[in-house]
Design an enzyme around this catalytic site. Structure first.
Site, PDB file in Angstrom:
ATOM      1  CB  CYS A  30       1.779 -14.102   9.907  1.00  0.00           C
ATOM      2  SG  CYS A  30       2.374 -13.319   8.419  1.00  0.00           S
ATOM      3  CG  HIS A  32       7.306  -3.615   7.134  1.00  0.00           C
ATOM      4  ND1 HIS A  32       7.674  -2.767   6.126  1.00  0.00           N
ATOM      5  CD2 HIS A  32       6.083  -4.086   6.796  1.00  0.00           C
ATOM      6  CE1 HIS A  32       6.717  -2.715   5.231  1.00  0.00           C
ATOM      7  NE2 HIS A  32       5.744  -3.520   5.610  1.00  0.00           N
ATOM      8  CB  CYS A  83       0.746 -14.115   1.772  1.00  0.00           C
ATOM      9  SG  CYS A  83      -0.330 -15.003   2.890  1.00  0.00           S
ATOM     10  CG  HIS A  98       0.096  -1.735   2.879  1.00  0.00           C
ATOM     11  ND1 HIS A  98       0.310  -2.964   2.304  1.00  0.00           N
ATOM     12  CD2 HIS A  98       0.627  -1.808   4.124  1.00  0.00           C
ATOM     13  CE1 HIS A  98       0.930  -3.752   3.168  1.00  0.00           C
ATOM     14  NE2 HIS A  98       1.134  -3.060   4.281  1.00  0.00           N
ATOM     15  CD  GLU A 127      -2.569  -7.091   1.575  1.00  0.00           C
ATOM     16  OE1 GLU A 127      -1.942  -7.261   2.644  1.00  0.00           O
ATOM     17  OE2 GLU A 127      -3.807  -7.194   1.480  1.00  0.00           O
ATOM     18  CB  CYS A 167      -4.715 -12.296   7.153  1.00  0.00           C
ATOM     19  SG  CYS A 167      -3.820 -13.711   7.710  1.00  0.00           S
ATOM     20  CB  SER A 186       5.424  -3.321  10.537  1.00  0.00           C
ATOM     21  OG  SER A 186       4.360  -4.166  10.879  1.00  0.00           O
ATOM     22  CB  SER A 187       0.358  -1.289   8.171  1.00  0.00           C
ATOM     23  OG  SER A 187      -0.122  -2.521   7.771  1.00  0.00           O
ATOM     24  CG  ASN A 188       1.534  -6.668  11.255  1.00  0.00           C
ATOM     25  OD1 ASN A 188       1.697  -7.093  12.380  1.00  0.00           O
ATOM     26  ND2 ASN A 188       2.475  -6.739  10.324  1.00  0.00           N
TER      27      ASN A 188
HETATM   28 FE1  F3S Z   1       0.730 -12.887   7.013  1.00  0.00          FE
HETATM   29 FE2  F3S Z   1      -0.312 -13.619   4.748  1.00  0.00          FE
HETATM   30 FE3  F3S Z   1      -1.816 -13.041   6.760  1.00  0.00          FE
HETATM   31  S1  F3S Z   1       1.505 -12.400   4.993  1.00  0.00           S
HETATM   32  S2  F3S Z   1      -0.735 -11.501   7.896  1.00  0.00           S
HETATM   33  S3  F3S Z   1      -0.451 -14.757   6.658  1.00  0.00           S
HETATM   34  S4  F3S Z   1      -2.111 -12.440   4.686  1.00  0.00           S
END
Ligand code: F3S
Length: 481
Positions: A12, A43, A98, A126, A128, A191, A219-221
């Site tokens: 991202c 990650h 970010c 987490h 963040e 996000c 990686s949580s996402n």
């Molecule tokens: Fe990536 Fe920032 Fe979104 S790190 S997932 S662009 S909050």
């Protein structure tokens, strides 16, 4: 076999910036100054191992960093205390937090200062969320799900979310909080890069025989992506790299989808595709595979300075808009570089999902960002309009904005030109003061875009009007009139 890569896959915007900054940092390292990252920068072991081999050591606690060293703050961000402690120890920070996470810190700090409770929807462990909690003196209520939210009995709160939370969970938690009767200020800080990736994974998984989800196991996402894919396509596999590909299980599938988490480098995505190509596809399908690789390469290409690009707005606030280019790269359009009129704000003009055309003014803002400008794109158009007016001898309207030696500066939209004193009127002008702020109709008498010069004449317009009137009189005048 057909392989389709989800439109929003891989790094991202925030991670790309963080990784680019980290590589730049180790490559420009001087005099063996120690470099650290607080936790893994992303990650992905391949990337963190490589960075470590180049000298960026991973530390788990600030106390491990030497005074005078460089510490890279990852995109997850850090607590307020962390910044103060690092400063106190004389550690130089390369902050790759970010911008979306930084915005949450600002919202949380402000609401906390105003006496509101802070509620974060996310995982309390987490990094963040830990970082965000540090901007309200670690007083936040952190709820993973609606059941946990039921304990809240406060009266007024700001509700934010971990950037990678699922929108459905966020909504469910909000329903419970609303039922408690508390006065809530809700900021959906999930996000949009995450939302987009989850959406494209869900859509793709619905149509595929098998799905390969690529990303770090911690990686949580990526874990959430895997859950989403599995809910739509039972044959979904979570792999870190090409070595973990379940080749046997997917060998009989006709349509295989690929989606990658936000921390997955493009190199790993390509390796996965290449391994599938070598082991599964038939010979006559290699062309398709080459095309696929080419497509990925093209989408990862950095646009060059001056290039005109088109993208869609993924996030916007009063200071900047993030524009997604081709699903893989994001550009930043700051308020200063946007064409705004009067008191207009970025949020008045740009909205999520809008298509925007802009000019690339820097392919790397030193933090890996692509800087865009709609103003500079407009300026080009305005120069074209002025040149056209010169060639066709047509009139344009300009506004006198400044008095200078020998004349005035007049603005045509974003372009400024010069009107010599002798060209301001068809009468003698002693002082240009009376023209300041006036809108004048002018002829363009000279254009030199390279040297940023344009010259206008109001006198030429007045002379033309006078001549027109004279011609009319001569045409209609009869003997005896
Ligand atoms: Fe990536 Fe920032 Fe979104 S790190 S997932 S662009 S909050």
């Amino acid at each position: 076999m057909e392989i389709i890569v989800a439109k929003h896959s891989g790094f991202c915007f925030g991670v790309q910036k963080a990784v680019d900054s980290a590589y730049k940092c180790v490559e420009n390292r001087m005099n063996d100054v120690p470099i650290y990252t607080h936790g893994q920068i992303i990650h992905n072991r391949d990337v963190t191992d490589e960075l470590e081999s180049k000298g960026a050591k991973i530390i788990e606690d600030l106390s491990e960093a030497e005074p005078g060293s460089i510490l890279i703050v990852r995109s997850h961000g850090e607590t307020k205390q962390f910044y103060e402690d690092a400063k106190g120890k004389g550690i130089h920070l390369v902050d790759t937090t970010c911008p979306f996470v930084r915005r949450i810190h600002d919202l949380v700090a402000e609401a906390h200062k105003n006496g509101k409770d802070i509620i974060i929807v996310g995982d309390p462990n987490h990094p963040e969320v830990i970082g965000t909690n540090g901007w309200c003196d670690n007083t936040a209520y952190i709820f993973r799900d609606p059941e946990e939210a039921a304990v809240y009995h406060g009266s007024s709160a700001l509700v934010v979310s971990q950037t990678t939370s699922r929108i459905s969970t966020f909504q469910e938690v909000l329903d419970v909080l609303r039922a408690s009767g508390a006065e809530l200020e809700v900021m959906n800080t999930i996000c949009s890069a995450t939302e987009e990736r989850q959406k494209s994974a869900r859509e793709l998984a619905k149509k595929m025989d098998a799905m390969i989800v690529i990303g770090g196991k911690n990686s949580s996402n990526t874990k959430k992506l895997y859950e989403i894919c599995r809910s739509q396509c039972p044959k979904s596999f979570f792999v870190e790299n090409n070595k973990e590909l379940p080749l046997k299980e997917i060998s009989k599938c006709n349509r295989i989808g690929i989606v990658a988490g936000a921390s997955t480098p493009e190199r790993i995505i390509k390796e996965v595709i290449s391994t599938m190509s070598d082991n599964i596809t038939k010979d006559n399908e290699n062309v398709t595979m080459a095309d696929l690789m080419e497509e990925i390469d093209a989408s990862m290409r950095l646009p060059h300075n001056g290039e005109i690009v088109t993208g869609s707005v993924v996030d916007v606030n009063d200071s900047q808009a993030i524009i997604n280019l081709n699903g893989k790269r994001d550009g930043i359009l700051t308020a200063h570089e946007a064409s705004l009129e009067g008191d207009q704000k970025l949020t008045d003009v740009f909205h999520k999902g809008d298509t925007v055309e802009a000019k690339v003014i820097k392919t790397d803002d030193n933090e890996g960002g692509i800087l865009l400008s709609t103003k500079k794109l407009e300026v080009n158009k305005h120069w074209e309009e002025i040149t056209e007016a010169l060639e066709n001898k047509t009139n344009i309207e300009v506004k006198v904005v400044r008095i200078v030696k020998g004349g005035v500066i007049a603005a045509y939209k974003e372009v400024s030109g010069f009107i010599p004193m002798s060209q301001l009127s068809n009468r003698y002008v002693e002082s240009a003061d009376e023209f300041l702020g006036q809108v004048l109709t002018v002829k363009v008498t000279r254009v030199d875009q390279k040297r940023n010069r344009a010259v206008f004449s109001h006198k030429a317009v007045l002379a033309e009007e006078r001549q027109k009137k004279l011609d009319e009189i001569w045409e209609t005048l009869k003997v005896g009139d």
